[in-house]
Design an enzyme around this catalytic site. Sequence first.
Site, PDB file in Angstrom:
ATOM      1  N   TYR A  20       0.850  -1.195   0.000  1.00  0.00           N
ATOM      2  CA  TYR A  20       0.000   0.000   0.000  1.00  0.00           C
ATOM      3  C   TYR A  20       0.883   1.241   0.000  1.00  0.00           C
ATOM      4  O   TYR A  20       1.861   1.299   0.754  1.00  0.00           O
ATOM      5  CB  TYR A  20      -0.915   0.015   1.227  1.00  0.00           C
ATOM      6  CG  TYR A  20      -2.327  -0.386   0.880  1.00  0.00           C
ATOM      7  CD1 TYR A  20      -3.030   0.299  -0.096  1.00  0.00           C
ATOM      8  CD2 TYR A  20      -2.948  -1.446   1.527  1.00  0.00           C
ATOM      9  CE1 TYR A  20      -4.317  -0.066  -0.434  1.00  0.00           C
ATOM     10  CE2 TYR A  20      -4.240  -1.825   1.194  1.00  0.00           C
ATOM     11  CZ  TYR A  20      -4.926  -1.123   0.206  1.00  0.00           C
ATOM     12  OH  TYR A  20      -6.194  -1.481  -0.137  1.00  0.00           O
ATOM     13  N   ASP A  80      -6.765  13.818 -25.119  1.00  0.00           N
ATOM     14  CA  ASP A  80      -6.813  12.411 -24.698  1.00  0.00           C
ATOM     15  C   ASP A  80      -6.136  11.621 -25.818  1.00  0.00           C
ATOM     16  O   ASP A  80      -6.717  11.430 -26.887  1.00  0.00           O
ATOM     17  CB  ASP A  80      -8.273  11.989 -24.521  1.00  0.00           C
ATOM     18  CG  ASP A  80      -8.394  10.525 -24.092  1.00  0.00           C
ATOM     19  OD1 ASP A  80      -7.426   9.763 -24.280  1.00  0.00           O
ATOM     20  OD2 ASP A  80      -9.466  10.151 -23.581  1.00  0.00           O
ATOM     21  N   LYS A 110      -2.309   0.605 -25.089  1.00  0.00           N
ATOM     22  CA  LYS A 110      -2.760   0.516 -26.484  1.00  0.00           C
ATOM     23  C   LYS A 110      -1.516   0.559 -27.388  1.00  0.00           C
ATOM     24  O   LYS A 110      -0.720  -0.364 -27.331  1.00  0.00           O
ATOM     25  CB  LYS A 110      -3.765   1.643 -26.777  1.00  0.00           C
ATOM     26  CG  LYS A 110      -5.038   1.516 -25.915  1.00  0.00           C
ATOM     27  CD  LYS A 110      -6.083   2.515 -26.332  1.00  0.00           C
ATOM     28  CE  LYS A 110      -7.391   2.288 -25.596  1.00  0.00           C
ATOM     29  NZ  LYS A 110      -7.552   3.105 -24.390  1.00  0.00           N
TER      30      LYS A 110
HETATM   31  N1  DSN Z   1     -12.102   0.793 -24.897  1.00  0.00           N
HETATM   32  C1  DSN Z   1     -11.269   1.703 -25.636  1.00  0.00           C
HETATM   33  C2  DSN Z   1     -11.354   1.466 -27.098  1.00  0.00           C
HETATM   34  O1  DSN Z   1     -11.607   0.351 -27.486  1.00  0.00           O
HETATM   35  O2  DSN Z   1     -11.144   2.377 -27.878  1.00  0.00           O
HETATM   36  C3  DSN Z   1     -11.535   3.116 -25.316  1.00  0.00           C
HETATM   37  O3  DSN Z   1     -11.474   3.290 -23.959  1.00  0.00           O
END
Ligand code: DSN
Length: 416
Positions: free
Chosen positions: A51, A197, A226
């Site tokens: 923590y 974003d 991503k």
């Molecule tokens: N879930 C994401 C996407 O597939 O673009 C966005 O948060």
Amino acid sequence: MRNLKKKDLQIYNLIKEERKRRQDGLEMIPSENHTFPEALEPLSSILNDKYAEGYPGKRYYGGNEIIDKIEILCQERAQKVFNVPYVNVQPYSGSPANQSVYFALLNLRDKVMGMDLSAGGHLTHGWKVNFSGKYYNSVSYGVDKGSNRIDYDQVAKIAKKEKPKMIWAGATAYSRIINWKKFKEIADSVDAYLCADIAHIAGLVIAGVHPSPVPYVDVITTTTHKTLRGPRGGLVMVTKKGIKKDPKLPSKINKAIIPGLQGGPHEHQIAGIAVALKEAAKPSFKIYGYQVVKNAKALAETLKKENFSIVTGGTDNHLLLIDLRNKEVTGQEAQDLLDKSGITVNKNAIPFDPNPPFNPSGIRLGTPAITTRGMKEKEMHMIGNWISQTIKERDVRACNRIKKEVKSLCNKFLIP
Ligand code: DSN
């Protein structure tokens, strides 16, 4: 996973099955990737057990001297690759990162403007059933009906009329370069905070294949899993411009995350993100980002030859949005058929979609994960043809045949 295998064979086997599914098929959901394996390892480390509410040097719990070093390393690496003076690495993921920006910059019911979800924006940019549309007064901008691109004059007009306190630039299903400079001019004209974003394009920004928002915006948020290829997580950054506009922005973001929104930071996740950021700083990551875009363009060309209608006519980034109406198949049907062929995509609304979000008229395709496996233009051509055959033939026998061909290609391109 020796211990797991011994103690919980069910979960062990399901992970193995999922790994096989990913190895044998093509992951083409643009927000997904195959994480750097070295960045996954800290997730199963003892860092999970600690923590650490608070920030380095100022924690509510003892025993954080090593955790502090890890979090500082992650902050420093993020500052360096994105070229920003401040970063908070604690958001659990993208939505909490965005939520912290609302908490830091706005009061409840203040006006925020973002891209409409149905035009390619994100839930947290003001969608009515999301916290951002329920507890804030949200207005949206869309895309131009002819070109399906952001209409910056329309954005400027709406901003002038609505006078939002904050504007979001960034999207989840938009395949074109975002013009940060134009957004800055619009935000400046109404004295609004400008937030980018970059969850989808963070890796492309680092690689230099999408312009960076840093000179133009006040705050930047991103996810880390991503195009960036890290473990799941989120970052909130404040630029020099943002600090100049409001020197308290970094401390407002810090307070919004804890005590405002979250409890103990996930330090195992932060360590994994730090590892991914180290990889992303290497020249090889630039080559990766460049190839992601080259692959998306090559895939678009093949699909166009097969008479697919690509929204905006092509792509500048890692994704393609396909309008399937001329193929007389819905997004759901196409997603199901492609699943059977071993090609994972997601159904997606197209701008001005006449059909409902759960059965939209389009699919969204992305190249980040297949590029991580080493695939290039030649493979994109093969994949484009398999997508076309799947949709054209739409029967189980065709899908089974294509699935075998997909698997044989995948055998040559192992997942990390
Ligand atoms: N879930 C994401 C996407 O597939 O673009 C966005 O948060």
